[in-house]
Design a protein around this motif. Structure first.
Motif, PDB file in Angstrom:
ATOM      1  N   THR A 156      10.270   6.994  -6.258  1.00 10.94           N
ATOM      2  CA  THR A 156       9.701   6.247  -7.351  1.00 10.94           C
ATOM      3  C   THR A 156       9.324   7.476  -8.350  1.00 10.94           C
ATOM      4  O   THR A 156       8.620   8.365  -8.178  1.00 10.94           O
ATOM      5  CB  THR A 156       8.239   5.284  -7.500  1.00 10.94           C
ATOM      6  OG1 THR A 156       7.464   5.788  -6.799  1.00 10.94           O
ATOM      7  CG2 THR A 156       8.997   4.048  -6.678  1.00 10.94           C
ATOM      8  N   SER A 157       9.665   7.469  -9.620  1.00 11.06           N
ATOM      9  CA  SER A 157       9.480   8.494 -10.579  1.00 11.06           C
ATOM     10  C   SER A 157       9.223   7.939 -11.929  1.00 11.06           C
ATOM     11  O   SER A 157       9.685   7.079 -12.446  1.00 11.06           O
ATOM     12  CB  SER A 157      10.860   9.167 -10.781  1.00 11.06           C
ATOM     13  OG  SER A 157      10.965  10.182 -11.960  1.00 11.06           O
ATOM     14  N   ASP A 158       8.166   8.901 -12.732  1.00 12.20           N
ATOM     15  CA  ASP A 158       7.752   8.484 -13.811  1.00 12.20           C
ATOM     16  C   ASP A 158       8.300   9.498 -14.776  1.00 12.20           C
ATOM     17  O   ASP A 158       7.761   9.588 -16.117  1.00 12.20           O
ATOM     18  CB  ASP A 158       6.177   8.424 -13.950  1.00 12.20           C
ATOM     19  CG  ASP A 158       5.554   9.922 -13.696  1.00 12.20           C
ATOM     20  OD1 ASP A 158       6.321  10.874 -13.509  1.00 12.20           O
ATOM     21  OD2 ASP A 158       4.410   9.964 -13.527  1.00 12.20           O
ATOM     22  N   GLY A 159       9.237  10.379 -14.376  1.00 15.72           N
ATOM     23  CA  GLY A 159      10.163  11.167 -15.559  1.00 15.72           C
ATOM     24  C   GLY A 159       9.442  12.544 -15.535  1.00 15.72           C
ATOM     25  O   GLY A 159      10.073  13.507 -15.742  1.00 15.72           O
ATOM     26  N   SER A 160       8.089  12.708 -14.835  1.00 13.03           N
ATOM     27  CA  SER A 160       7.907  14.209 -14.463  1.00 13.03           C
ATOM     28  C   SER A 160       7.269  14.375 -13.111  1.00 13.03           C
ATOM     29  O   SER A 160       7.462  15.670 -12.677  1.00 13.03           O
ATOM     30  CB  SER A 160       6.604  14.386 -15.403  1.00 13.03           C
ATOM     31  OG  SER A 160       5.465  13.470 -15.040  1.00 13.03           O
ATOM     32  N   VAL A 161       7.162  13.290 -12.424  1.00 15.52           N
ATOM     33  CA  VAL A 161       6.963  13.802 -10.582  1.00 15.52           C
ATOM     34  C   VAL A 161       7.645  12.302  -9.982  1.00 15.52           C
ATOM     35  O   VAL A 161       7.749  11.493 -10.482  1.00 15.52           O
ATOM     36  CB  VAL A 161       5.242  13.501 -10.518  1.00 15.52           C
ATOM     37  CG1 VAL A 161       4.674  14.838 -11.027  1.00 15.52           C
ATOM     38  CG2 VAL A 161       4.772  12.231 -10.727  1.00 15.52           C
ATOM     39  N   ILE A 162       7.767  12.635  -8.920  1.00 16.42           N
ATOM     40  CA  ILE A 162       8.371  11.658  -7.774  1.00 16.42           C
ATOM     41  C   ILE A 162       7.502  11.363  -6.734  1.00 16.42           C
ATOM     42  O   ILE A 162       7.068  12.428  -6.116  1.00 16.42           O
ATOM     43  CB  ILE A 162       9.578  12.099  -7.236  1.00 16.42           C
ATOM     44  CG1 ILE A 162      10.841  12.626  -8.335  1.00 16.42           C
ATOM     45  CG2 ILE A 162      10.299  11.303  -6.104  1.00 16.42           C
ATOM     46  CD1 ILE A 162      11.971  13.506  -7.721  1.00 16.42           C
ATOM     47  N   ARG A 163       7.077  10.111  -6.752  1.00 18.48           N
ATOM     48  CA  ARG A 163       6.229   9.693  -5.557  1.00 18.48           C
ATOM     49  C   ARG A 163       7.303   8.995  -4.399  1.00 18.48           C
ATOM     50  O   ARG A 163       7.999   8.467  -4.645  1.00 18.48           O
ATOM     51  CB  ARG A 163       5.312   8.695  -5.955  1.00 18.48           C
ATOM     52  CG  ARG A 163       4.206   9.422  -6.917  1.00 18.48           C
ATOM     53  CD  ARG A 163       3.122   8.003  -7.072  1.00 18.48           C
ATOM     54  NE  ARG A 163       1.916   8.771  -7.839  1.00 18.48           N
ATOM     55  CZ  ARG A 163       2.072   9.292  -9.337  1.00 18.48           C
ATOM     56  NH1 ARG A 163       3.359   9.213  -9.795  1.00 18.48           N
ATOM     57  NH2 ARG A 163       0.924   9.839  -9.920  1.00 18.48           N
ATOM     58  N   LEU A 164       6.731   9.459  -3.087  1.00 14.14           N
ATOM     59  CA  LEU A 164       7.130   8.724  -2.081  1.00 14.14           C
ATOM     60  C   LEU A 164       6.223   8.270  -1.286  1.00 14.14           C
ATOM     61  O   LEU A 164       5.041   8.754  -0.673  1.00 14.14           O
ATOM     62  CB  LEU A 164       7.846   9.846  -1.167  1.00 14.14           C
ATOM     63  CG  LEU A 164       8.955  10.524  -1.699  1.00 14.14           C
ATOM     64  CD1 LEU A 164       9.429  11.706  -0.921  1.00 14.14           C
ATOM     65  CD2 LEU A 164      10.141   9.506  -2.036  1.00 14.14           C
ATOM     66  N   ILE A 165       6.362   6.732  -0.831  1.00  9.34           N
ATOM     67  CA  ILE A 165       5.290   6.146  -0.068  1.00  9.34           C
ATOM     68  C   ILE A 165       5.631   5.946   1.196  1.00  9.34           C
ATOM     69  O   ILE A 165       6.704   5.409   1.429  1.00  9.34           O
ATOM     70  CB  ILE A 165       4.825   4.561  -0.902  1.00  9.34           C
ATOM     71  CG1 ILE A 165       4.630   4.664  -2.486  1.00  9.34           C
ATOM     72  CG2 ILE A 165       3.684   3.979   0.022  1.00  9.34           C
ATOM     73  CD1 ILE A 165       3.396   5.416  -2.644  1.00  9.34           C
ATOM     74  N   VAL A 166       4.924   6.823   2.059  1.00  9.86           N
ATOM     75  CA  VAL A 166       5.386   6.538   3.329  1.00  9.86           C
ATOM     76  C   VAL A 166       4.845   5.182   4.162  1.00  9.86           C
ATOM     77  O   VAL A 166       3.783   5.055   4.283  1.00  9.86           O
ATOM     78  CB  VAL A 166       4.870   7.839   4.199  1.00  9.86           C
ATOM     79  CG1 VAL A 166       5.284   7.777   5.864  1.00  9.86           C
ATOM     80  CG2 VAL A 166       5.085   9.197   3.607  1.00  9.86           C
ATOM     81  N   PRO A 167       5.850   4.474   4.618  1.00  9.94           N
ATOM     82  CA  PRO A 167       5.474   3.141   4.983  1.00  9.94           C
ATOM     83  C   PRO A 167       4.863   3.297   6.444  1.00  9.94           C
ATOM     84  O   PRO A 167       4.959   4.240   7.099  1.00  9.94           O
ATOM     85  CB  PRO A 167       6.870   2.457   5.350  1.00  9.94           C
ATOM     86  CG  PRO A 167       7.883   3.696   5.556  1.00  9.94           C
ATOM     87  CD  PRO A 167       7.349   4.788   4.638  1.00  9.94           C
ATOM     88  N   GLU A 168       3.866   2.283   6.805  1.00 12.22           N
ATOM     89  CA  GLU A 168       3.406   2.156   8.011  1.00 12.22           C
ATOM     90  C   GLU A 168       4.363   2.123   9.091  1.00 12.22           C
ATOM     91  O   GLU A 168       5.406   1.318   8.787  1.00 12.22           O
ATOM     92  CB  GLU A 168       2.564   0.883   7.985  1.00 12.22           C
ATOM     93  CG  GLU A 168       1.134   0.915   7.342  1.00 12.22           C
ATOM     94  CD  GLU A 168       0.015   1.852   8.229  1.00 12.22           C
ATOM     95  OE1 GLU A 168       0.146   2.076   9.362  1.00 12.22           O
ATOM     96  OE2 GLU A 168      -0.435   2.348   7.406  1.00 12.22           O
ATOM     97  N   LEU A 169       4.254   2.433  10.271  1.00  7.73           N
ATOM     98  CA  LEU A 169       5.180   2.373  11.194  1.00  7.73           C
ATOM     99  C   LEU A 169       5.134   1.239  11.896  1.00  7.73           C
ATOM    100  O   LEU A 169       3.954   0.768  12.304  1.00  7.73           O
ATOM    101  CB  LEU A 169       5.129   3.720  12.480  1.00  7.73           C
ATOM    102  CG  LEU A 169       5.268   4.958  11.985  1.00  7.73           C
ATOM    103  CD1 LEU A 169       5.080   5.894  12.968  1.00  7.73           C
ATOM    104  CD2 LEU A 169       6.879   5.208  11.130  1.00  7.73           C
ATOM    105  N   THR A 170       6.161   0.640  12.196  1.00  6.15           N
ATOM    106  CA  THR A 170       6.111  -0.515  13.204  1.00  6.15           C
ATOM    107  C   THR A 170       6.067  -0.335  14.451  1.00  6.15           C
ATOM    108  O   THR A 170       6.448   0.951  14.804  1.00  6.15           O
ATOM    109  CB  THR A 170       7.184  -1.627  12.890  1.00  6.15           C
ATOM    110  OG1 THR A 170       8.578  -0.966  12.934  1.00  6.15           O
ATOM    111  CG2 THR A 170       7.402  -1.873  11.351  1.00  6.15           C
TER     112      THR A 170
END
Length: 185
Positions: free
Chosen positions: A92-106
């Motif tokens: 996900t990006s806000d135009g200046s940074v990119i965020r990656l949410i690491v999902p919980e492992l099943t």
């Protein structure tokens, strides 16, 4: 001459361990780790570049990776590369940074990840044994050419076997440690 063979085999085995360590670091364990992105190549400026050369990568929270591109125009290229990768994470990006949410492992994901780790570990062990075989062949050649005695050859082969055993144990410990890390998350 024999010492050179043993030293060379030792260096190659060390290199194998380093490569295995690096591969383990890129495997996600439910926690955000900047090294997870080390393998990602981004098509940018007309060539393929490692993601970490296009911006700063940090983990401000346990399950969040933050990518701050040095050139804002490369954000779309970075997002595209992340989506194409085997990470399975949507950026996900806000135009200046990119965020990656690491999902919980099943549970299933954890088990598959452990299988992958064991497979990679087995490949590292095979590489170590291959190095041992090459070194032993060189020693046998020296013995056949009567450059070294039977006793010297036997002693050299024993030394190489000790080194091999040491490195195989190290790979096993690394696998066990990573497995605990993944199953405990």
């Amino acid at each position: 001459m024999v010492k050179d063979i043993i030293k060379n085999a030792d260096e190659k085995m060390n290199k194998t361990i380093s490569v295995f360590k690096a591969e383990l670091a890129t495997m996600k364990a439910g926690r955000a780790n900047p090294t997870m992105l080390d393998r990602i190549q981004v098509e940018c400026y007309g060539s393929m570049m490692p993601l970490n050369q296009l911006g700063g990568v940090s983990a401000p929270e346990p399950r969040v990776l933050l990518i701050q591109p040095w050139d804002k125009s490369s954000i779309k290229d970075i997002e595209k590369a992340i989506l194409k990768s085997d990470l399975g994470i949507n950026p996900t990006s806000d135009g200046s940074v990119i965020r990656l949410i690491v999902p919980e492992l099943t549970e299933e994901t954890r088990k598959n990840l452990v299988k992958t780790i064991k497979k990679t570990g087995e490949e590292a062990k095979v590489a170590i044994r291959s190095i041992r075989r090459d070194a032993n062949e060189k020693i046998k050649t020296l013995k056949k050419d009567t450059t070294i005695t039977e006793d010297e050859a036997k002693k050299a082969e024993d030394n190489i076997q000790k080194e091999t055993d040491k490195f195989i144990k190290e790979v096993d410990k690394m696998i066990e440690s990573k497995e605990k890390e993944i199953m405990a998350v």
